[in-house]
Design a protein around this motif. Structure first.
Motif, mmCIF file in Angstrom:
data_model
loop_
_atom_site.group_PDB
_atom_site.id
_atom_site.type_symbol
_atom_site.label_atom_id
_atom_site.label_comp_id
_atom_site.label_asym_id
_atom_site.label_seq_id
_atom_site.Cartn_x
_atom_site.Cartn_y
_atom_site.Cartn_z
ATOM 1 N N PRO A 93 0.824 -1.215 0.000
ATOM 2 C CA PRO A 93 0.000 0.000 0.000
ATOM 3 C C PRO A 93 0.853 1.258 0.000
ATOM 4 O O PRO A 93 1.954 1.286 0.540
ATOM 5 C CB PRO A 93 -0.803 -0.120 1.298
ATOM 6 C CG PRO A 93 -0.765 -1.561 1.656
ATOM 7 C CD PRO A 93 0.562 -2.059 1.175
ATOM 8 N N GLN A 94 0.337 2.276 -0.628
ATOM 9 C CA GLN A 94 0.957 3.593 -0.625
ATOM 10 C C GLN A 94 -0.092 4.608 -0.191
ATOM 11 O O GLN A 94 -1.290 4.362 -0.319
ATOM 12 C CB GLN A 94 1.489 3.956 -2.012
ATOM 13 C CG GLN A 94 2.557 3.037 -2.544
ATOM 14 C CD GLN A 94 3.005 3.437 -3.938
ATOM 15 O OE1 GLN A 94 2.829 4.584 -4.372
ATOM 16 N NE2 GLN A 94 3.583 2.496 -4.665
ATOM 17 N N ARG A 95 0.367 5.733 0.294
ATOM 18 C CA ARG A 95 -0.578 6.789 0.657
ATOM 19 C C ARG A 95 -0.827 7.656 -0.571
ATOM 20 O O ARG A 95 0.084 8.289 -1.098
ATOM 21 C CB ARG A 95 -0.046 7.624 1.811
ATOM 22 C CG ARG A 95 -0.963 8.781 2.208
ATOM 23 C CD ARG A 95 -0.786 9.183 3.643
ATOM 24 N NE ARG A 95 -1.214 8.112 4.547
ATOM 25 C CZ ARG A 95 -1.262 8.231 5.870
ATOM 26 N NH1 ARG A 95 -0.895 9.363 6.454
ATOM 27 N NH2 ARG A 95 -1.662 7.225 6.615
ATOM 28 N N PHE A 117 -3.439 10.620 -2.449
ATOM 29 C CA PHE A 117 -4.442 11.668 -2.219
ATOM 30 C C PHE A 117 -5.451 11.595 -3.348
ATOM 31 O O PHE A 117 -5.130 11.834 -4.512
ATOM 32 C CB PHE A 117 -3.779 13.045 -2.173
ATOM 33 C CG PHE A 117 -4.731 14.164 -1.846
ATOM 34 C CD1 PHE A 117 -5.159 14.380 -0.542
ATOM 35 C CD2 PHE A 117 -5.221 14.996 -2.848
ATOM 36 C CE1 PHE A 117 -6.038 15.414 -0.228
ATOM 37 C CE2 PHE A 117 -6.105 16.027 -2.551
ATOM 38 C CZ PHE A 117 -6.509 16.234 -1.239
ATOM 39 N N GLN A 144 -8.928 13.256 0.070
ATOM 40 C CA GLN A 144 -8.684 12.401 1.232
ATOM 41 C C GLN A 144 -7.469 11.524 0.959
ATOM 42 O O GLN A 144 -7.293 11.013 -0.141
ATOM 43 C CB GLN A 144 -9.907 11.525 1.511
ATOM 44 C CG GLN A 144 -9.748 10.564 2.671
ATOM 45 C CD GLN A 144 -11.014 9.793 2.930
ATOM 46 O OE1 GLN A 144 -12.122 10.342 2.899
ATOM 47 N NE2 GLN A 144 -10.891 8.493 3.177
ATOM 48 N N ASP A 145 -6.617 11.354 1.985
ATOM 49 C CA ASP A 145 -5.498 10.425 1.888
ATOM 50 C C ASP A 145 -6.002 9.015 2.156
ATOM 51 O O ASP A 145 -6.730 8.771 3.126
ATOM 52 C CB ASP A 145 -4.411 10.775 2.901
ATOM 53 C CG ASP A 145 -3.625 12.019 2.508
ATOM 54 O OD1 ASP A 145 -3.313 12.166 1.317
ATOM 55 O OD2 ASP A 145 -3.337 12.840 3.392
ATOM 56 N N VAL A 146 -5.611 8.083 1.287
ATOM 57 C CA VAL A 146 -5.969 6.686 1.501
ATOM 58 C C VAL A 146 -4.713 5.841 1.377
ATOM 59 O O VAL A 146 -3.847 6.107 0.540
ATOM 60 C CB VAL A 146 -7.039 6.211 0.489
ATOM 61 C CG1 VAL A 146 -8.354 6.922 0.727
ATOM 62 C CG2 VAL A 146 -6.587 6.427 -0.948
ATOM 63 N N ASP A 147 -4.588 4.834 2.216
ATOM 64 C CA ASP A 147 -3.485 3.884 2.147
ATOM 65 C C ASP A 147 -3.964 2.673 1.374
ATOM 66 O O ASP A 147 -4.772 1.873 1.870
ATOM 67 C CB ASP A 147 -3.035 3.483 3.562
ATOM 68 C CG ASP A 147 -2.426 4.650 4.326
ATOM 69 O OD1 ASP A 147 -1.623 5.395 3.716
ATOM 70 O OD2 ASP A 147 -2.767 4.837 5.504
ATOM 71 N N ASP A 194 -13.294 3.063 1.403
ATOM 72 C CA ASP A 194 -12.588 4.157 2.075
ATOM 73 C C ASP A 194 -13.423 5.427 2.150
ATOM 74 O O ASP A 194 -13.311 6.180 3.118
ATOM 75 C CB ASP A 194 -11.264 4.444 1.354
ATOM 76 C CG ASP A 194 -10.288 3.284 1.459
ATOM 77 O OD1 ASP A 194 -9.535 3.227 2.439
ATOM 78 O OD2 ASP A 194 -10.276 2.433 0.548
#
Length: 205
Positions: free
Chosen positions: A14-16, A18, A26-29, A43
């Protein structure tokens, strides 16, 4: 004999990221190759886009990407970075921002079409003034039975009318040809698209 297993270090990590959806970022991992549909539902808790086939062939997962209808079940979330994703839930805000609360436009949309029942069921808790005209048109024409295809039909119609404000039957069929309705509401869908076109033309005057 020990069974060979894939090296866990080679698995996608996973990466963060935007992601901008319905005007809010929203930031999502998440693994960048994850289908956008899963990110929207898991998410962002947006359940408008539906999982239908997982192959981009039924249209239930359709969303708007920079205004164009796309299949979110086959679109990797990484492809949306720096772009605007709009789901069914975000259409009312899109409409409100485009009209900027203009009372004259609202009055034009509220004006009844000749010979057509434009009553929206108040028992459903629906405020017509808060809906995108395409949403309202589909409700008024009752252009759904089970409703599973409705998300894709509406998003594809919004995209169509943004580039072709007065489409003929052939254009409508072409634009919606990848949105499958297994309940057979095609006649009502055609009427809803035409009604939405009228509403948008009234608002543009």
């Amino acid at each position: 004999m020990r069974e060979d297993r894939p090296d866990a270090r080679a698995w996608p990590r996973p990466q963060r990221l935007f992601v901008r959806v319905n005007g809010t970022g929203q930031d999502v991992d998440v693994v960048p190759e994850t289908p956008l549909l899963y990110v929207l539902r898991n998410d962002f808790a947006l359940n408008g886009p539906k999982y239908g086939c997982g192959l981009g062939q039924c249209g239930a997962c359709t969303v708007l990407l920079d205004g164009a209808a796309v299949r979110s079940c086959v679109l990797p979330v990484k492809a949306t970075i720096g772009r605007d994703v709009r789901t069914l839930e975000g259409l009312p805000a899109l409409w409100q921002s485009s009209t900027q609360g203009d009372d004259a436009i609202a009055a034009a949309i509220d004006a009844p079409m000749a010979g057509v029942d434009t009553e929206v069921d108040g028992d459903a808790g629906i405020d017509p003034a808060r809906l995108h005209p395409v949403q309202r048109a589909f409700i008024e024409e009752q252009a759904a039975q089970c409703g599973y295809c409705l998300n894709g039909m509406i998003c594809s119609t919004v995209s169509l009318l943004s580039r072709s404000p007065d489409p003929d039957d052939a254009e409508i069929r072409s634009a919606l040809r990848f949105n499958l309705c297994r309940c057979g509401c095609h006649v009502e869908v055609m009427r809803a698209v035409k009604r939405a076109a009228v509403y948008l033309k009234q608002a543009a005057r």
